[in-house]
Design an enzyme around this catalytic site. Structure first.
Site, PDB file in Angstrom:
ATOM      1  N   LYS A  41       7.524  62.311   1.832  1.00 53.47           N
ATOM      2  CA  LYS A  41       6.437  62.733   2.708  1.00 53.47           C
ATOM      3  C   LYS A  41       6.267  64.249   2.621  1.00 53.47           C
ATOM      4  O   LYS A  41       5.153  64.764   2.482  1.00 53.47           O
ATOM      5  CB  LYS A  41       6.791  62.318   4.145  1.00 53.47           C
ATOM      6  CG  LYS A  41       5.668  62.435   5.109  1.00 53.47           C
ATOM      7  CD  LYS A  41       6.155  62.172   6.513  1.00 53.47           C
ATOM      8  CE  LYS A  41       6.041  60.743   6.927  1.00 53.47           C
ATOM      9  NZ  LYS A  41       6.159  60.556   8.388  1.00 53.47           N
TER      10      LYS A  41
ATOM     11  N   ASP B 115       2.738  61.138  11.088  1.00 53.92           N
ATOM     12  CA  ASP B 115       3.186  59.765  11.310  1.00 53.92           C
ATOM     13  C   ASP B 115       2.185  58.845  10.631  1.00 53.92           C
ATOM     14  O   ASP B 115       0.977  59.075  10.695  1.00 53.92           O
ATOM     15  CB  ASP B 115       3.267  59.472  12.808  1.00 53.92           C
ATOM     16  CG  ASP B 115       4.213  58.319  13.083  1.00 53.92           C
ATOM     17  OD1 ASP B 115       5.370  58.379  12.625  1.00 53.92           O
ATOM     18  OD2 ASP B 115       3.784  57.345  13.725  1.00 53.92           O
TER      19      ASP B 115
ATOM     20  N   ASP C  72       4.604  51.624  -0.647  1.00 54.81           N
ATOM     21  CA  ASP C  72       3.825  51.989  -1.846  1.00 54.81           C
ATOM     22  C   ASP C  72       3.809  50.885  -2.916  1.00 54.81           C
ATOM     23  O   ASP C  72       2.751  50.637  -3.507  1.00 54.81           O
ATOM     24  CB  ASP C  72       4.350  53.298  -2.457  1.00 54.81           C
ATOM     25  CG  ASP C  72       3.844  54.525  -1.712  1.00 54.81           C
ATOM     26  OD1 ASP C  72       2.848  54.403  -0.971  1.00 54.81           O
ATOM     27  OD2 ASP C  72       4.438  55.610  -1.881  1.00 54.81           O
TER      28      ASP C  72
ATOM     29  N   GLU D  75      11.468  60.578  18.093  1.00 51.85           N
ATOM     30  CA  GLU D  75      10.191  59.870  17.917  1.00 51.85           C
ATOM     31  C   GLU D  75      10.079  58.813  19.000  1.00 51.85           C
ATOM     32  O   GLU D  75      10.984  57.992  19.155  1.00 51.85           O
ATOM     33  CB  GLU D  75      10.186  59.231  16.521  1.00 51.85           C
ATOM     34  CG  GLU D  75       8.822  58.776  16.069  1.00 51.85           C
ATOM     35  CD  GLU D  75       8.837  58.308  14.602  1.00 51.85           C
ATOM     36  OE1 GLU D  75       9.078  59.138  13.704  1.00 51.85           O
ATOM     37  OE2 GLU D  75       8.594  57.108  14.389  1.00 51.85           O
TER      38      GLU D  75
ATOM     39  N   PHE E 222       7.365  55.743  -1.936  1.00 52.81           N
ATOM     40  CA  PHE E 222       8.353  55.252  -0.972  1.00 52.81           C
ATOM     41  C   PHE E 222       7.732  54.142  -0.127  1.00 52.81           C
ATOM     42  O   PHE E 222       6.532  53.849  -0.246  1.00 52.81           O
ATOM     43  CB  PHE E 222       8.854  56.396  -0.082  1.00 52.81           C
ATOM     44  CG  PHE E 222       7.790  56.978   0.820  1.00 52.81           C
ATOM     45  CD1 PHE E 222       6.877  57.897   0.334  1.00 52.81           C
ATOM     46  CD2 PHE E 222       7.699  56.607   2.154  1.00 52.81           C
ATOM     47  CE1 PHE E 222       5.887  58.432   1.160  1.00 52.81           C
ATOM     48  CE2 PHE E 222       6.718  57.141   2.992  1.00 52.81           C
ATOM     49  CZ  PHE E 222       5.809  58.050   2.484  1.00 52.81           C
TER      50      PHE E 222
ATOM     51  N   THR F   4      10.279  66.422   9.127  1.00 62.75           N
ATOM     52  CA  THR F   4      10.404  65.019   8.719  1.00 62.75           C
ATOM     53  C   THR F   4      11.773  64.774   8.096  1.00 62.75           C
ATOM     54  O   THR F   4      12.352  65.681   7.496  1.00 62.75           O
ATOM     55  CB  THR F   4       9.300  64.631   7.701  1.00 62.75           C
ATOM     56  OG1 THR F   4       9.515  63.274   7.273  1.00 62.75           O
ATOM     57  CG2 THR F   4       9.295  65.520   6.466  1.00 62.75           C
ATOM     58  N   GLY F   5      12.237  63.553   8.231  1.00 61.87           N
ATOM     59  CA  GLY F   5      13.468  63.175   7.541  1.00 61.87           C
ATOM     60  C   GLY F   5      13.161  62.575   6.181  1.00 61.87           C
ATOM     61  O   GLY F   5      14.075  62.180   5.458  1.00 61.87           O
ATOM     62  N   ASN F   6      11.877  62.492   5.823  1.00 59.89           N
ATOM     63  CA  ASN F   6      11.437  61.799   4.615  1.00 59.89           C
ATOM     64  C   ASN F   6      11.001  62.803   3.536  1.00 59.89           C
ATOM     65  O   ASN F   6       9.945  63.436   3.650  1.00 59.89           O
ATOM     66  CB  ASN F   6      10.271  60.869   4.999  1.00 59.89           C
ATOM     67  CG  ASN F   6       9.776  60.048   3.852  1.00 59.89           C
ATOM     68  OD1 ASN F   6       9.813  60.472   2.709  1.00 59.89           O
ATOM     69  ND2 ASN F   6       9.283  58.864   4.152  1.00 59.89           N
TER      70      ASN F   6
ATOM     71  N   LYS G 242      -1.372  59.590  -6.408  1.00 61.80           N
ATOM     72  CA  LYS G 242      -1.433  59.073  -5.034  1.00 61.80           C
ATOM     73  C   LYS G 242      -2.152  60.075  -4.123  1.00 61.80           C
ATOM     74  O   LYS G 242      -2.949  59.699  -3.267  1.00 61.80           O
ATOM     75  CB  LYS G 242      -0.007  58.791  -4.515  1.00 61.80           C
ATOM     76  CG  LYS G 242       0.018  58.253  -3.092  1.00 61.80           C
ATOM     77  CD  LYS G 242       1.424  57.994  -2.576  1.00 61.80           C
ATOM     78  CE  LYS G 242       1.394  57.656  -1.089  1.00 61.80           C
ATOM     79  NZ  LYS G 242       2.732  57.587  -0.484  1.00 61.80           N
TER      80      LYS G 242
HETATM   81  P1  ITT Z   1       9.659  60.675   9.479  1.00 61.85           P
HETATM   82  O1  ITT Z   1      11.009  61.286   9.467  1.00 61.85           O
HETATM   83  O2  ITT Z   1       8.594  61.661   9.128  1.00 61.85           O
HETATM   84  O3  ITT Z   1       9.327  59.891  10.732  1.00 61.85           O
HETATM   85  P2  ITT Z   1       9.417  58.074   8.180  1.00 61.85           P
HETATM   86  O4  ITT Z   1       9.735  57.626   6.796  1.00 61.85           O
HETATM   87  O5  ITT Z   1      10.095  57.364   9.319  1.00 61.85           O
HETATM   88  O6  ITT Z   1       9.659  59.629   8.243  1.00 61.85           O
HETATM   89  P3  ITT Z   1       6.795  57.262   9.292  1.00 61.85           P
HETATM   90  O7  ITT Z   1       7.415  56.972  10.615  1.00 61.85           O
HETATM   91  O8  ITT Z   1       5.537  58.076   9.270  1.00 61.85           O
HETATM   92  O9  ITT Z   1       7.849  58.002   8.312  1.00 61.85           O
HETATM   93  O10 ITT Z   1       6.458  55.968   8.479  1.00 61.85           O
HETATM   94  C1  ITT Z   1       6.556  54.665   8.980  1.00 61.85           C
HETATM   95  C2  ITT Z   1       6.894  53.748   7.848  1.00 61.85           C
HETATM   96  O11 ITT Z   1       5.696  53.527   7.096  1.00 61.85           O
HETATM   97  C3  ITT Z   1       7.946  54.346   6.921  1.00 61.85           C
HETATM   98  O12 ITT Z   1       9.145  53.672   7.084  1.00 61.85           O
HETATM   99  C4  ITT Z   1       7.405  54.105   5.540  1.00 61.85           C
HETATM  100  O13 ITT Z   1       8.165  53.056   5.005  1.00 61.85           O
HETATM  101  C5  ITT Z   1       5.951  53.652   5.722  1.00 61.85           C
HETATM  102  N1  ITT Z   1       5.036  54.635   5.143  1.00 61.85           N
HETATM  103  C6  ITT Z   1       4.531  55.748   5.717  1.00 61.85           C
HETATM  104  N2  ITT Z   1       3.735  56.406   4.864  1.00 61.85           N
HETATM  105  C7  ITT Z   1       3.746  55.704   3.717  1.00 61.85           C
HETATM  106  C8  ITT Z   1       3.161  55.884   2.465  1.00 61.85           C
HETATM  107  O14 ITT Z   1       2.413  56.938   2.173  1.00 61.85           O
HETATM  108  N3  ITT Z   1       3.406  54.978   1.521  1.00 61.85           N
HETATM  109  C9  ITT Z   1       4.178  53.898   1.768  1.00 61.85           C
HETATM  110  N4  ITT Z   1       4.783  53.665   2.918  1.00 61.85           N
HETATM  111  C10 ITT Z   1       4.575  54.561   3.905  1.00 61.85           C
END
Ligand code: ITT
Length: 196
Positions: A22, A75, A154, A46, A151, A17-19, A175
């Protein structure tokens, strides 16, 4: 699936993941099961699709084969009832464009604020097919942005099993007691460890 606990020690499990948030959430949940994960800090290719299972599975397969290690890709999306499930699988794009302020504008004056988060974890070993696990949390979209933890969406999501605070007002541990991601990760962990 890994056949026994000994096999597990020989193989490192990577979360692609880039997050960072997460990754930290997944690491905390999985560590409760004794599963240690490493961060594959890379935005894996993706695809766009109408369901999270297809998106996560595709990325997990690509990452596992590219790096030659077992990989988890997760995801997630926010599904708002009044908006017929929008932004759903398009959550990332919508967050980057209109963001939380935009969602609140779309819901201005709207009584039905019900929404849910869905998480899909795809696990893939090199050369194998991915397997997916899902998790949900139901709640409402708040009237205003609250909190600076977590993030994404949230600060505008109040889980119905909570105390009225948004996820943005909760620390990671709080959370993780309720979240979609925690629920999907628990399902994965039970399967991975062979726990019924
Ligand atoms: P990856 O690199 O893992 O894809 P990402 O941030 O793009 O990281 P996602 O595609 O799974 O992650 O998430 C889609 C969007 O939904 C992402 O931009 C977040 O802003 C939001 N999101 C996902 N999970 C969340 C959470 O637990 N709480 C709040 N927002 C969330």
């Amino acid at each position: 699936m890994l056949k026994n606990a000994k096999d597990k020690d020989k193989r490192k499990l990577h979360v692609a993941t880039g997050n960072k948030h997460k990754f930290m959430e997944l690491r905390e949940i999985l560590s409760r099961f004794g599963i240690n994960v490493e961060w594959l800090k890379s935005k894996i290719i993706e695809i766009q699709a109408d369901d999270l299972e297809t998106i996560a599975s595709f990325s997990a397969r690509v990452a596992a084969n590219e790096y030659g290690v077992p990989v988890i890709v997760e995801d997630a999306g926010l599904f708002i009832e009044e908006l017929k499930g929008f932004p759903g699988p398009y959550s990332s794009y919508v967050f980057k464009t209109i963001g939380n302020e935009g969602i609140l504008k779309l819901l201005k004056g709207v009584k039905n604020r019900r929404a849910y988060f869905k998480s899909v974890i795809a696990y893939c070993e090199p050369g194998n097919n991915p397997i997916t696990f899902d998790g949900y949390v139901y709640g409402v979209i708040s009237e205003e942005i609250r909190g600076s933890h977590g993030f994404g969406y949230d600060p505008i999501f109040c889980p119905e099993e909570g105390d009225g605070r948004t996820f943005g007002e909760m620390i990671l541990h709080e959370k993780n007691k309720l979240s979609h991601r925690a629920r999907a990760a628990e399902k994965f962990a039970r399967w991975f460890l062979g726990i019924k």
